[in-house]
Motif scaffolding. Sequence first.
Motif: not given
Length: 261
Positions: A107-111, A139-145, A225-227, A252-255
């Motif tokens: 899914a698209p996401a904001v990190g 370590t490094l982490a990213v929350d994707w929302r 924003t990742l799409t 991000i998986a293509p549609l």
Amino acid sequence: MKLASYADGSRDGHLVVVSRDLTQAHFATGIATRLQQVLDDWGFLAPQLEDLAVQLNHGKLRHAFPFDPDKCLAPLPRASGWAVVMADGAVRRDAGQFAGPHQPLRAPAVGEVALAAIAGDLSPASDTAASLDALRLLTLAVDWRLDDELIATQAAPLAVTPDELGTAWRTGRVQARLHALHNGSKQPARDVDAQPGAALARVARLRALRAGQVVGASLGALDLTLTAGDSLHLDLKTAEGSSLFGALDLDIAPLAPTDLS
């Protein structure tokens, strides 16, 4: 020392020690098979892993093998908990399930990026000095929302002790630069100055922490924003250009055709 968890079909992966230059690795089987075991008995097991790391860095381990980040899960896939301390001091909590450094999203996401501190046991109301004593690994982490709902937390392949950070670790602070490639295009690098001890102390104000709790010091949202079909490469590096925790690579998986109709 630098530690990683290789995928082996289990939920927690198999613990490996990684060389300082990130080229070689060795299974920690004779000491521990999972990182949580080490966190639960840090005083006894960590020195043994340190000895293994020294031998690995000096090329003295016969069964060492090339390190492959593509085989890594998150260093601690099932943490005791995950909390992020925001710039304004607010604390955001989650269960502590960490996706690996190359696990795609659907899914698209904001990190939202965070320097993640993996703690040992920490008493409630501990101050920053006590919290630094309880700091085990970083370590490094990213929350994707998506629509402000957390859909995944992704972690870099390596968890490292603060002494491995070299010049990036100064009096309890991590000072480095966050580098990003979006769809292969270089993004402006971001200077990072984070205090993991202060973040741990902020959460410890509220309750005691168990070994394996992960607390993030927020480094702010990504300015993109990742799409569908996008890719992102993130790497926190020293001023000299050395990777601290290995890179996170997200696709991000293509549609699907049905999504386009």
